[in-house]
Design a protein around this motif. Sequence first.
Motif, PDB file in Angstrom:
ATOM      1  N   ALA A   1       0.836  -1.203   0.000  1.00 15.94           N
ATOM      2  CA  ALA A   1       0.000   0.000   0.000  1.00 15.94           C
ATOM      3  C   ALA A   1       0.868   1.249   0.000  1.00 15.94           C
ATOM      4  O   ALA A   1       0.597   2.211  -0.726  1.00 15.94           O
ATOM      5  N   ALA A   2       1.935   1.227   0.801  1.00  7.91           N
ATOM      6  CA  ALA A   2       2.834   2.380   0.832  1.00  7.91           C
ATOM      7  C   ALA A   2       3.534   2.562  -0.509  1.00  7.91           C
ATOM      8  O   ALA A   2       3.789   3.692  -0.941  1.00  7.91           O
ATOM      9  N   GLU A   3       3.859   1.460  -1.183  1.00 14.78           N
ATOM     10  CA  GLU A   3       4.541   1.544  -2.470  1.00 14.78           C
ATOM     11  C   GLU A   3       3.612   1.989  -3.601  1.00 14.78           C
ATOM     12  O   GLU A   3       4.055   2.627  -4.554  1.00 14.78           O
ATOM     13  N   CYS A   4       2.330   1.637  -3.490  1.00 18.59           N
ATOM     14  CA  CYS A   4       1.387   1.896  -4.595  1.00 18.59           C
ATOM     15  C   CYS A   4       0.363   2.977  -4.272  1.00 18.59           C
ATOM     16  O   CYS A   4      -0.458   3.313  -5.134  1.00 18.59           O
ATOM     17  N   SER A   5       0.398   3.510  -3.084  1.00 23.02           N
ATOM     18  CA  SER A   5      -0.653   4.413  -2.627  1.00 23.02           C
ATOM     19  C   SER A   5      -0.797   5.650  -3.505  1.00 23.02           C
ATOM     20  O   SER A   5       0.196   6.307  -3.830  1.00 23.02           O
ATOM     21  N   PRO A   6      -2.037   5.996  -3.894  1.00 26.25           N
ATOM     22  CA  PRO A   6      -2.266   7.232  -4.632  1.00 26.25           C
ATOM     23  C   PRO A   6      -2.272   8.458  -3.733  1.00 26.25           C
ATOM     24  O   PRO A   6      -2.360   9.581  -4.213  1.00 26.25           O
ATOM     25  N   TYR A   7      -2.179   8.256  -2.430  1.00 29.32           N
ATOM     26  CA  TYR A   7      -2.164   9.359  -1.470  1.00 29.32           C
ATOM     27  C   TYR A   7      -0.954   9.213  -0.542  1.00 29.32           C
ATOM     28  O   TYR A   7      -0.375   8.139  -0.428  1.00 29.32           O
ATOM     29  N   PRO A   8      -0.531  10.302   0.119  1.00 30.95           N
ATOM     30  CA  PRO A   8       0.631  10.215   1.013  1.00 30.95           C
ATOM     31  C   PRO A   8       0.371   9.268   2.181  1.00 30.95           C
ATOM     32  O   PRO A   8      -0.620   9.411   2.904  1.00 30.95           O
ATOM     33  N   MET A   9       1.239   8.305   2.357  1.00 30.36           N
ATOM     34  CA  MET A   9       1.099   7.330   3.431  1.00 30.36           C
ATOM     35  C   MET A   9       2.465   6.761   3.778  1.00 30.36           C
ATOM     36  O   MET A   9       3.333   6.622   2.914  1.00 30.36           O
ATOM     37  N   ALA A  10       2.655   6.439   5.045  1.00 36.49           N
ATOM     38  CA  ALA A  10       3.879   5.792   5.501  1.00 36.49           C
ATOM     39  C   ALA A  10       3.506   4.667   6.445  1.00 36.49           C
ATOM     40  O   ALA A  10       2.461   4.719   7.111  1.00 36.49           O
ATOM     41  N   ILE A  11       4.360   3.646   6.486  1.00 39.64           N
ATOM     42  CA  ILE A  11       4.161   2.579   7.464  1.00 39.64           C
ATOM     43  C   ILE A  11       5.489   2.329   8.179  1.00 39.64           C
ATOM     44  O   ILE A  11       6.569   2.477   7.602  1.00 39.64           O
ATOM     45  N   VAL A  12       5.396   1.995   9.453  1.00 40.41           N
ATOM     46  CA  VAL A  12       6.562   1.634  10.255  1.00 40.41           C
ATOM     47  C   VAL A  12       6.232   0.346  10.993  1.00 40.41           C
ATOM     48  O   VAL A  12       5.163   0.229  11.597  1.00 40.41           O
ATOM     49  N   VAL A  13       7.136  -0.629  10.922  1.00 44.74           N
ATOM     50  CA  VAL A  13       7.014  -1.857  11.698  1.00 44.74           C
ATOM     51  C   VAL A  13       8.016  -1.777  12.839  1.00 44.74           C
ATOM     52  O   VAL A  13       9.189  -1.445  12.629  1.00 44.74           O
ATOM     53  N   SER A  14       7.546  -2.049  14.037  1.00 43.77           N
ATOM     54  CA  SER A  14       8.393  -1.904  15.226  1.00 43.77           C
ATOM     55  C   SER A  14       8.247  -3.116  16.141  1.00 43.77           C
ATOM     56  O   SER A  14       7.318  -3.919  16.014  1.00 43.77           O
TER      57      SER A  14
END
Length: 294
Positions: free
Chosen positions: A165-178
């Motif tokens: 989703a972060a790679e293909c998103s048409p809108y600004p988005m970020a993901i973090v795995v912790s």
Amino acid sequence: MSKFRLNWARRCGEQKAAEYDFTTFPIDPFAIAAKEDIHVEAKPPDMDGVSGGIIFSDENVGIFYSTKIDNDGFQRFTVAHELGHYFLEGHPEQILSAAPIHVSRAGFTEGSSSIEIEADHFASGLLLPSRLVSQALNSQQIGLAGIVALSDLSECSLTACAIRAAECSPYPMAIVVSKGDSICYGFLSDGFKKLGRMSFPRKGAKLPNTATRDFNSDPENVSAGRQLCSQTTLECWFDGPAGIDLDEEIAGLGSYGFTLSVFSSEELPVDPDDDEDDEAALIESYTPKFARGR
């Protein structure tokens, strides 16, 4: 490792999905393995330390995967990862130069080996082709809800869907795995990167003083797969420009042992630029040769 190599590996996965006539979700890696006469076998949960592996024995090939993580999406990704080692040019030769059996830790956690990273990107392309992901996201709510919907539709893990989703998103988005108080890895959409100069979430960096860190302080939040929605800022998480508010949506990933944080906002502008076709043409011009199964 170059971005070009990773994009090439992902595109190879997408091409394989198309080659086997998967034009809608879900895409079945077990069916692809069966068509290649690859024996696939589940291993008991007591197989610790690896997610799966591939065995090259003369003309025969076998794949095994661990059931220690009780998650169908993660197991499907593991099989797709091993198919990456089978299909990607150079992988069988590199594996056979060391030993006929190769074990993996699929899921974007193996940072020391280029072929592991490439196999992860192959798997993400195979199971979650860009066009299908973009179509699914365009009809869903921004943020975690859209990722959950994509996970249900594709029968893939929440983590794999969040990354795509972060790679293909048409809108600004970020993901973090912790995990605990540390960042494991992160992905930013192209639109997110254009919000201004910022710091990229680095492996091993400490979590900022945010809702995610509070969430991780109780391990049961993670193991029970609890979810939480909070508010944060671009400045707080990414050392970006002040005055940009973000939703911080948090999900424990159960037995996987990690936490997913999704950053987005319906108030952020959608980036109209789309270089997917340009990227496809560039990678197509590379004319990759699959090692097997052609």
